[in-house]
Design a protein around this motif. Structure first.
Motif, PDB file in Angstrom:
ATOM      1  N   PRO A   1      -4.777  -4.733  -9.486  1.00 17.59           N
ATOM      2  CA  PRO A   1      -4.133  -3.399  -9.928  1.00 17.59           C
ATOM      3  C   PRO A   1      -3.385  -2.787  -7.966  1.00 17.59           C
ATOM      4  O   PRO A   1      -2.899  -1.886  -8.640  1.00 17.59           O
ATOM      5  N   VAL A   2      -4.751  -2.531  -7.701  1.00 19.11           N
ATOM      6  CA  VAL A   2      -4.155  -2.213  -6.022  1.00 19.11           C
ATOM      7  C   VAL A   2      -3.234  -2.617  -6.179  1.00 19.11           C
ATOM      8  O   VAL A   2      -2.159  -1.886  -5.551  1.00 19.11           O
ATOM      9  N   ARG A   3      -2.574  -4.207  -5.578  1.00 25.43           N
ATOM     10  CA  ARG A   3      -1.544  -4.714  -4.964  1.00 25.43           C
ATOM     11  C   ARG A   3       0.025  -3.950  -5.978  1.00 25.43           C
ATOM     12  O   ARG A   3       0.804  -3.845  -5.581  1.00 25.43           O
ATOM     13  N   ILE A   4      -0.442  -4.367  -7.015  1.00 27.74           N
ATOM     14  CA  ILE A   4       0.856  -3.644  -8.043  1.00 27.74           C
ATOM     15  C   ILE A   4       0.989  -2.536  -7.971  1.00 27.74           C
ATOM     16  O   ILE A   4       2.255  -1.673  -7.548  1.00 27.74           O
ATOM     17  N   LEU A   5       0.222  -1.108  -8.274  1.00 30.68           N
ATOM     18  CA  LEU A   5      -0.304   0.087  -7.236  1.00 30.68           C
ATOM     19  C   LEU A   5       1.100   0.340  -6.006  1.00 30.68           C
ATOM     20  O   LEU A   5       1.726   1.199  -5.917  1.00 30.68           O
ATOM     21  N   ALA A   6       0.297  -0.094  -5.286  1.00 28.74           N
ATOM     22  CA  ALA A   6       1.123  -0.799  -3.107  1.00 28.74           C
ATOM     23  C   ALA A   6       2.654  -1.317  -3.594  1.00 28.74           C
ATOM     24  O   ALA A   6       2.975  -0.216  -2.775  1.00 28.74           O
ATOM     25  N   LYS A   7       2.725  -2.308  -4.931  1.00 25.38           N
ATOM     26  CA  LYS A   7       3.841  -2.234  -4.507  1.00 25.38           C
ATOM     27  C   LYS A   7       5.232  -1.585  -5.577  1.00 25.38           C
ATOM     28  O   LYS A   7       6.383  -0.907  -4.910  1.00 25.38           O
ATOM     29  N   THR A   8       4.090  -0.843  -6.378  1.00 23.83           N
ATOM     30  CA  THR A   8       5.444   0.063  -6.863  1.00 23.83           C
ATOM     31  C   THR A   8       5.217   1.962  -5.970  1.00 23.83           C
ATOM     32  O   THR A   8       6.190   1.887  -6.005  1.00 23.83           O
ATOM     33  N   ILE A   9       4.353   1.701  -5.720  1.00 19.63           N
ATOM     34  CA  ILE A   9       4.487   2.695  -4.949  1.00 19.63           C
ATOM     35  C   ILE A   9       5.817   2.986  -3.524  1.00 19.63           C
ATOM     36  O   ILE A   9       6.472   3.515  -3.455  1.00 19.63           O
ATOM     37  N   THR A  10       5.713   1.184  -2.659  1.00 18.54           N
ATOM     38  CA  THR A  10       6.707   1.047  -1.976  1.00 18.54           C
ATOM     39  C   THR A  10       7.690   1.302  -2.396  1.00 18.54           C
ATOM     40  O   THR A  10       8.881   1.831  -1.883  1.00 18.54           O
ATOM     41  N   LYS A  11       8.112   0.385  -4.335  1.00 16.33           N
ATOM     42  CA  LYS A  11       9.920   0.688  -4.154  1.00 16.33           C
ATOM     43  C   LYS A  11      10.204   2.067  -4.018  1.00 16.33           C
ATOM     44  O   LYS A  11      10.973   2.362  -4.154  1.00 16.33           O
ATOM     45  N   TYR A  12       8.764   3.107  -5.348  1.00 10.61           N
ATOM     46  CA  TYR A  12       9.109   4.337  -5.194  1.00 10.61           C
ATOM     47  C   TYR A  12       9.559   5.364  -4.191  1.00 10.61           C
ATOM     48  O   TYR A  12      11.415   5.789  -4.149  1.00 10.61           O
TER      49      TYR A  12
END
Length: 165
Positions: A114-125
């Motif tokens: 979940p942390v990995r997904i959140l980090a990728k999502t924030i980077t993309k955003y």
């Protein structure tokens, strides 16, 4: 009775030394003054370029406000109108590439999914919602091109925060 001849005036050697001293002094004064004039012109041009760059920056911020980044022209350039025709400007809207926040950590090194997904999502955003706005003003001074660069960052407040990777 012998008469003494009075020495009235200067010898040729004294006059030549005085002229040489005056020449050195006047050369130093002329060099100082020409340097001062050059720096004054350079400072005036730099102040004018800063003022023009600031005006383009403010106009660009107002022009780009509320527009999606997909509709924004990436590079635009023009010459200023009289009395500033010596100056030209260029506006660049650049994409920002943020590093993957967890890419440095290898798979299975204790970073939960979940942390990995959140980090990728924030980077993309962040990559899709932010842009760098660069204003460059150029002008010729003598044989060299001078430039002044202003940079700011734009944020698309309407960008969607999407959890899809």
């Amino acid at each position: 009775m012998k008469r003494r001849l009075a020495k009235n005036g200067f010898t040729l050697l004294e006059v030549m030394i005085a002229v040489a001293i005056m020449t050195v002094a006047f050369t130093a004064i002329l060099t100082s003054q020409s340097g001062s004039i050059f720096l004054s012109i350079k400072t005036k041009d730099l102040n004018t370029a800063g003022w023009l760059a600031h005006n383009i920056m403010v106009d660009s911020e107002h022009f780009l406000e509320g527009k999606p980044f997909a509709e924004v022209e990436k590079i635009q350039s023009e010459r200023f109108k009289a009395p500033f025709e010596r100056f030209a400007w260029k506006r660049e809207v650049r994409e920002l590439k943020f590093p993957d926040l967890v890419q440095a950590a290898k798979e299975g090194e204790g970073i939960p999914e979940p942390v990995r997904i959140l980090a990728k999502t924030i980077t993309k955003y962040l990559s899709t919602s932010m842009r760098e706005l660069v204003i460059t003003v150029t002008w010729m001074q003598g044989n060299s091109e001078q430039r002044l660069v202003l940079t700011t960052y734009l944020v698309d407040l309407n960008a969607e925060f999407n959890f899809a990777i």
